[in-house]
Design a protein around this motif. Structure first.
Motif, short mmCIF file in Angstrom:
data_model
loop_
_atom_site.label_atom_id
_atom_site.label_comp_id
_atom_site.label_asym_id
_atom_site.label_seq_id
_atom_site.Cartn_x
_atom_site.Cartn_y
_atom_site.Cartn_z
N ALA A 119 0.83 -1.21 0.00
CA ALA A 119 0.00 0.00 0.00
C ALA A 119 0.86 1.25 0.00
O ALA A 119 0.54 2.24 -0.68
N PHE A 120 1.96 1.22 0.75
CA PHE A 120 2.85 2.38 0.78
C PHE A 120 3.38 2.68 -0.62
O PHE A 120 3.32 3.81 -1.10
N PHE A 121 3.91 1.66 -1.29
CA PHE A 121 4.51 1.89 -2.61
C PHE A 121 3.46 2.24 -3.66
O PHE A 121 3.75 2.96 -4.61
N GLU A 122 2.25 1.76 -3.49
CA GLU A 122 1.19 2.10 -4.46
C GLU A 122 0.80 3.57 -4.40
O GLU A 122 0.30 4.11 -5.38
N LYS A 123 1.04 4.22 -3.25
CA LYS A 123 0.62 5.62 -3.14
C LYS A 123 1.73 6.53 -2.59
O LYS A 123 1.43 7.60 -2.08
N ALA A 124 2.98 6.12 -2.74
CA ALA A 124 4.08 6.93 -2.20
C ALA A 124 4.09 8.32 -2.81
O ALA A 124 3.87 8.50 -4.00
N ASP A 125 4.35 9.29 -1.98
CA ASP A 125 4.38 10.70 -2.35
C ASP A 125 5.67 11.02 -3.11
O ASP A 125 6.76 10.64 -2.68
N VAL A 126 5.55 11.72 -4.22
CA VAL A 126 6.73 12.08 -5.00
C VAL A 126 7.69 12.96 -4.21
O VAL A 126 8.87 13.05 -4.54
#
Length: 181
Positions: A119-126
């Motif tokens: 989940a973290f990598f699917e929505k990691a902040d740029v």
């Protein structure tokens, strides 16, 4: 002037696309790693979870607990919380999170930890891409970037899953077939 702005915009868009591709790749790899790692844990009979090849190494169960607690610590303390709070407190919370003894409980928490990572990598902040993280002792800090820290998470899972495979083989249990993706 317009040409410079156009070039700068193109560079930023390219960098953003590359970072998004990295995160999507990491999420995809973590999904595969989750299935493969859970299968390895599932193969070991619960009666053998205390198995350790020699006294100086972790038992099978302790290997799984270590995978859970270290990933929880790396993901939460460094990437999610961005090093807010003390490392000692974060480490203690991670160890408590992994304090499970039954096979069923360990499989559940390991699965949850993979899910949190995916989940973290699917929505990691740029905005994380330019961030650095400090590891090691205070007197000799090691500073690493987002990408290297992300690879540490992946490599740590791989390292300890490999140890689980050795433990399975030492117990005459055929591990699951390797699948890289």
């Amino acid at each position: 002037m317009k040409k410079g702005i156009l070039i700068a915009t193109m560079v930023l868009v390219a960098a953003w696309c590359q970072a998004q591709h990295f995160n999507a790749s990491m999420a995809s790899v973590m999904k595969s790693m989750k299935a493969y790692t859970l299968e390895m844990v599932e193969l070991m009979p619960e009666s053998s979870f205390d198995y350790r090849p020699v006294d100086s190494v972790r038992s099978f169960s302790e290997q799984v607990q270590h995978m859970i607690s270290t990933n929880h610590f790396l993901l939460n303390h460094y990437l999610i919380d961005k090093q807010k709070g003390s490392r000692q407190e974060a480490g203690a919370n991670a160890a408590k999170y992994a304090e499970k003894s039954s096979k069923k409980a360990l499989l559940a928490v390991l699965g949850e930890q993979f899910d949190q990572t995916i989940a973290f990598f699917e929505k990691a902040d740029v905005l994380l891409y330019d961030q650095t993280f400090t590891f090691g002792p205070v007197d000799k800090p090691i500073v690493k970037d987002y990408f290297t820290t992300s690879m540490l998470i992946r490599d740590h899972f791989t390292h300890h899953r490999s140890q689980l495979i050795v433990y399975l083989r030492l117990n005459d249990i055929e591990p699951a077939q390797f699948r890289p993706f």
